[in-house]
Design a protein around this motif. Structure first.
Motif, PDB file in Angstrom:
ATOM      1  N   PRO A   1       8.229   7.954  -2.734  1.00 19.52           N
ATOM      2  CA  PRO A   1       7.151   7.151  -2.150  1.00 19.52           C
ATOM      3  C   PRO A   1       6.450   6.271  -3.193  1.00 19.52           C
ATOM      4  O   PRO A   1       6.141   5.108  -2.911  1.00 19.52           O
ATOM      5  CB  PRO A   1       6.198   8.202  -1.585  1.00 19.52           C
ATOM      6  N   ASN A   2       6.246   6.799  -4.388  1.00 21.46           N
ATOM      7  CA  ASN A   2       5.559   5.994  -5.424  1.00 21.46           C
ATOM      8  C   ASN A   2       6.353   4.740  -5.769  1.00 21.46           C
ATOM      9  O   ASN A   2       5.795   3.657  -5.928  1.00 21.46           O
ATOM     10  CB  ASN A   2       5.343   6.814  -6.697  1.00 21.46           C
ATOM     11  N   PHE A   3       7.666   4.916  -5.885  1.00 25.77           N
ATOM     12  CA  PHE A   3       8.498   3.760  -6.214  1.00 25.77           C
ATOM     13  C   PHE A   3       8.414   2.706  -5.115  1.00 25.77           C
ATOM     14  O   PHE A   3       8.147   1.523  -5.367  1.00 25.77           O
ATOM     15  CB  PHE A   3       9.966   4.167  -6.429  1.00 25.77           C
ATOM     16  N   PHE A   4       8.653   3.122  -3.872  1.00 30.64           N
ATOM     17  CA  PHE A   4       8.695   2.141  -2.787  1.00 30.64           C
ATOM     18  C   PHE A   4       7.329   1.505  -2.550  1.00 30.64           C
ATOM     19  O   PHE A   4       7.241   0.323  -2.236  1.00 30.64           O
ATOM     20  CB  PHE A   4       9.243   2.786  -1.497  1.00 30.64           C
ATOM     21  N   PHE A   5       6.269   2.305  -2.718  1.00 31.06           N
ATOM     22  CA  PHE A   5       4.935   1.737  -2.503  1.00 31.06           C
ATOM     23  C   PHE A   5       4.678   0.634  -3.528  1.00 31.06           C
ATOM     24  O   PHE A   5       4.178  -0.440  -3.188  1.00 31.06           O
ATOM     25  CB  PHE A   5       3.871   2.838  -2.598  1.00 31.06           C
ATOM     26  N   GLU A   6       5.076   0.908  -4.765  1.00 35.64           N
ATOM     27  CA  GLU A   6       4.859  -0.118  -5.796  1.00 35.64           C
ATOM     28  C   GLU A   6       5.725  -1.356  -5.535  1.00 35.64           C
ATOM     29  O   GLU A   6       5.245  -2.491  -5.601  1.00 35.64           O
ATOM     30  CB  GLU A   6       5.146   0.443  -7.187  1.00 35.64           C
ATOM     31  N   LEU A   7       6.976  -1.119  -5.207  1.00 32.79           N
ATOM     32  CA  LEU A   7       7.875  -2.253  -4.945  1.00 32.79           C
ATOM     33  C   LEU A   7       7.336  -3.119  -3.796  1.00 32.79           C
ATOM     34  O   LEU A   7       7.214  -4.349  -3.918  1.00 32.79           O
ATOM     35  CB  LEU A   7       9.273  -1.726  -4.595  1.00 32.79           C
ATOM     36  N   LEU A   8       6.991  -2.459  -2.702  1.00 38.74           N
ATOM     37  CA  LEU A   8       6.626  -3.213  -1.500  1.00 38.74           C
ATOM     38  C   LEU A   8       5.253  -3.866  -1.636  1.00 38.74           C
ATOM     39  O   LEU A   8       5.067  -5.023  -1.231  1.00 38.74           O
ATOM     40  CB  LEU A   8       6.680  -2.302  -0.265  1.00 38.74           C
ATOM     41  N   THR A   9       4.307  -3.149  -2.228  1.00 38.60           N
ATOM     42  CA  THR A   9       2.975  -3.766  -2.376  1.00 38.60           C
ATOM     43  C   THR A   9       3.023  -4.922  -3.392  1.00 38.60           C
ATOM     44  O   THR A   9       2.332  -5.923  -3.220  1.00 38.60           O
ATOM     45  CB  THR A   9       1.896  -2.751  -2.822  1.00 38.60           C
ATOM     46  N   THR A  10       3.860  -4.774  -4.403  1.00 38.84           N
ATOM     47  CA  THR A  10       3.975  -5.877  -5.376  1.00 38.84           C
ATOM     48  C   THR A  10       4.489  -7.129  -4.672  1.00 38.84           C
ATOM     49  O   THR A  10       3.963  -8.230  -4.877  1.00 38.84           O
ATOM     50  CB  THR A  10       4.947  -5.485  -6.518  1.00 38.84           C
TER      51      THR A  10
END
Lengths: 323, 462
Positions: A14-23
């Motif tokens: 979740p941390n990876f995808f949250f960072e990718l998508l919010t960026t």
């Protein structure tokens, strides 16, 4: 889809995808190329991982991100789901399962044989071995996204399905399991046992038990996912019982005299559970009558097998060559 | 103890010693500079093992594939890593344990500022086994693992792949290490540059690093073929064969190599790979393994179209119907379960593999001998002479049929090259017949045959 993801150890957290998508969301005016994304995660450790190639590929496969003229863009619908990590988590899981729905391999993993029900903790469980080694990255992804929880008892190699996501299983996975059940061996079994109407009868019993227990107990429909438990429903004798005390095998029939076919497995479970085991015999013709009372037989391994009022005949022999 | 507390506690060790002039100093390469760093005594409880430590990488990855990711901050995860470190080289560990018990920790370790052990995981594990030691002597890097993983990877690799240390490693680890670093670097700096860096860090030539990467690709494919994805423990004892096979693949793919003198396709190379996997699985090695495709074309099966077709056909005939036991993915001792599964497979195929290799090796020898007829014929004579013709099995009708076939082959050959020699041979044979040995009841039949010889001779004479 699973095949080309098989070689990657890490499909993301979740941390990876949250960072990718919010960026991507927060910098929508900036054009992102694949190299920029690689650069964003270069020399990083996220949740103990430092290789993200598989995660980016998964994001493409489930259409979280798309490539337009070499630029990476966030799926527009998903922009609305990034208000919190929890929200993203839920929507990611939904998207993942919807994308996996048409992938055949997924039903090697989520097959009826791999499910079981913990009746005490009322949890649907999946064998950890269902993923084999080849799809262990998907297993880890589902653990990281809190869809599956590792069983707290070390010796039990089961994963507990988070009730939060059970609805997604019911909506996406379950119909396919049923289809497959009726497609292959199970269909023959069902036909042979004349239980093609079983599901209708089971739903009737769920409602019947719900009413009998004044709607205050959580009755578990075991047969929804599992075919070989030996009973269909885990219920309670009284509302005071804290754990299930009534294991019901539902049989439906047509005509005046009740009859049913009993499998070896069901019979063995009945012999083991004795008074906790019940047979509910449902007349299909009367199922819609308002005051219909099914025939409920407690401890059938004694009450039926040792009772001359019930005629018993062997429908078929298993004959095996031993030369 | 969570990360934040560990950082505070380790910082307090540094703070306590800020005026201590007696601290030992040690130089290490950090961010491309030789830095002199102080050595502190860190309580063992502040430390966390690095599960991606190059010494046990293959074991950690295998375990995570079977179960799920190991959390080294839990007691369970810590115990698991300690077990893997202990088992990684048990003999060596016992020796080091005895040495540490007597003399204390001799080599200084390296940790991050949040207590992750970068160098010295094995030593820390051993210290944890000795009650009188409760601290670890280590340099403290000014970063956490998350703050500069690449630099830490570089440091770890330089230390652990150094010449002395390499010996203490399972051979598989270096291949895995090279792949792990490549995967981290490649998306950003490209493959060539990544390989240069790996070669720098590992102290190997780039060609060697490329070889490592090729070998690990073959190994990964082997594991996938068996549904053993990522279970690197199953590569133990098979390293040499994978190096050899990778060479073959490199030689044969997309080229008509001189080492196989026929127009094979990539599909044939795939077939070679698949057969080689089976031979690796049953642990064929050395000369016998190399018979598949190694060296000059006359020395291996793949070098001759007919031999290869026949060899591969028989191979797949013998393996296609094999029923294997199911993999127990939950096995508490996965390595021995899979080893056992491989052994059972071997039991089923070993006789057919042996016979297939023997038979086609003989064909290879015949092919080689075909270039040197005299030697070949002499070999055949020697071979026939060496048979014990007095043995009761020699008079079996099947054996006698073969003898007749051999005689006919010789005759046919003579007839093709020199019919006159056939006549000489027949005359010789007729002269050698001992008429007195013909049984009474066969005399009439013998007379008929003599008559037929007379007739044939008459026609030939005309």
């Amino acid at each position: 889809m699973l095949k080309d993801l098989r070689k990657f150890d890490n499909l993301g957290t979740p941390n990876f995808f949250f960072e990718l998508l919010t960026t991507l969301k927060d910098s929508e005016k900036q054009k992102w190329r694949i190299g920029d994304i690689n650069q964003l995660f270069f020399n990083r450790v996220i949740d103990n991982h430092s290789v993200f190639e598989g995660c980016i590929l998964l994001a493409f496969r489930i259409n979280l991100i798309i490539e337009v003229n070499g630029n990476i863009e966030l799926d527009q619908k998903f922009e609305n789901y990034l208000n919190s990590k929890n929200q993203m988590n839920d929507k990611f899981v939904e998207r993942l399962f919807l994308s996996l729905e048409s992938v055949n391999e997924i039903y090697e993993i989520f097959s009826s044989e791999n499910f079981s029900q913990d009746i005490v903790y009322q949890s649907l469980q999946l064998k950890s071995s269902a993923f084999g080694f080849k799809y262990s990255n998907l297993k880890q992804l589902l653990i990281d996204f809190n869809v599956l929880k590792v069983h707290p008892t070390n010796e039990i190699n089961n994963l507990i399905i988070n009730t939060r996501y059970k609805k997604i299983f019911d909506k996406v996975i379950l119909p396919q399991i049923k289809k497959r059940k009726i497609g292959i061996e199970e269909f023959k079994k069902l036909m042979e046992q004349q239980q093609i109407y079983g599901e209708e009868a089971e739903k009737f019993v769920l409602k019947y038990e719900h009413n009998r227990l004044n709607g205050v107990k959580e009755i578990q429909w075991i047969a929804e996912y599992i075919v070989n438990a030996g009973y269909d429903i885990a219920s309670f004798n009284t509302v005071q019982d804290e754990k299930p005390t009534r294991f019901i095998e539902v049989k439906s029939y047509e005509g005046e005299s009740p009859y049913f076919f009993w499998s070896r497995n069901e019979m063995e479970v009945a012999k083991r559970k004795l008074t906790e085991y019940w047979l509910y015999l449902i007349n299909r013709k009367k199922i819609n009558q308002e005051d219909y009372e099914p025939l409920c037989i407690q401890n059938p391994s004694v009450e039926i097998l040792k009772n001359a009022q019930w005629d018993k005949s062997i429908d078929k022999y298993k004959i095996m060559f031993n030369g | 103890m969570n990360k934040k507390i560990r950082i505070d506690k380790i910082q307090s060790v540094i703070d306590r010693n800020k005026d201590n002039k007696d601290l030992l100093k040690q130089e290490i390469m950090w961010e491309d500079k030789l830095e002199s760093m102080a050595v502190y005594k860190i309580p063992l409880e502040y430390l966390v093992y690095n599960k991606f430590n190059g010494r046990i990488l293959s074991r950690t990855k295998s375990l995570e594939k079977q179960k799920h990711s190991i959390d080294v901050e839990t007691d369970e995860g810590k115990a698991k890593i300690e077990q893997l470190l202990w088992e990684s080289k048990e003999d060596r560990n016992k020796k080091t344990l005895s040495s540490i018990s007597k003399f204390g920790q001799q080599r200084v370790g390296i940790i991050t500022k949040d207590g992750i052990i970068i160098d010295g995981n094995r030593r820390a594990m051993l210290l944890n086994r000795i009650p009188e030691y409760d601290y670890f002597k280590a340099i403290i890097l000014p970063v956490t693992l998350e703050e500069n993983p690449i630099e830490i990877e570089k440091l770890e690799t330089t230390y652990q792949m150094g010449e002395d240390e390499k010996l203490g490693y399972n051979p598989i680890e270096k291949y895995l290490k090279a792949k792990t670093i490549l995967d981290k670097l490649k998306p950003t700096i490209g493959e060539d540059e990544a390989i240069k860096r790996i070669s720098d860090w590992m102290g190997e030539k780039t060609s060697k690093v490329r070889e490592y990467l090729g070998v690990i690709d073959t190994m990964d494919e082997y594991l996938q073929t068996l549904d053993y994805d990522g279970i690197y423990t199953q590569l133990d004892g098979r390293e040499d064969q994978f190096i050899t096979l990778t060479n073959w693949i490199n030689n044969y793919y997309n080229s008509e190599s001189k080492k196989a003198g026929w127009a094979y396709s990539n599909l044939d190379v795939d077939e070679l790979k698949s057969i080689a996997f089976d031979y690796i699985r049953v642990k064929y090695e050395g000369k016998e393994f190399r018979l598949l495709a190694h060296g000059l074309k006359e020395n291996h099966f793949f070098g001759d179209k007919n031999i290869w077709s026949s060899f591969s056909l028989e191979h797949f005939d013998s393996t296609n119907e094999i029923k294997e036991i199911e993999i127990n993915y939950d096995s508490p001792n996965l390595k021995s379960h899979l080893d056992d599964r491989d052994t059972k497979y071997k039991e089923k195929v070993k006789d057919s593999f042996k016979e297939n290799v023997r038979k086609h090796n003989q064909k290879l020898q015949y092919n080689r001998a075909a270039d040197k007829p005299g030697k070949g014929v002499q070999n055949s004579i020697d071979s026939f002479d060496s048979i014990n013709k007095g043995h009761k099995n020699f008079s079996n009708p099947e054996v006698q049929d073969l003898v007749e076939k051999l005689g006919n082959n010789v005759f046919d050959s003579l007839n093709r090259t020199s019919p006159n020699r056939v006549l000489s041979h027949i005359v010789g044979l007729l002269e050698k017949i001992d008429i007195s040995k013909i049984p009474e009841d066969e005399i009439d039949d013998a007379k008929k045959k003599v008559k037929k010889i007379q007739n044939l001779g008459y026609y030939l004479f005309k």
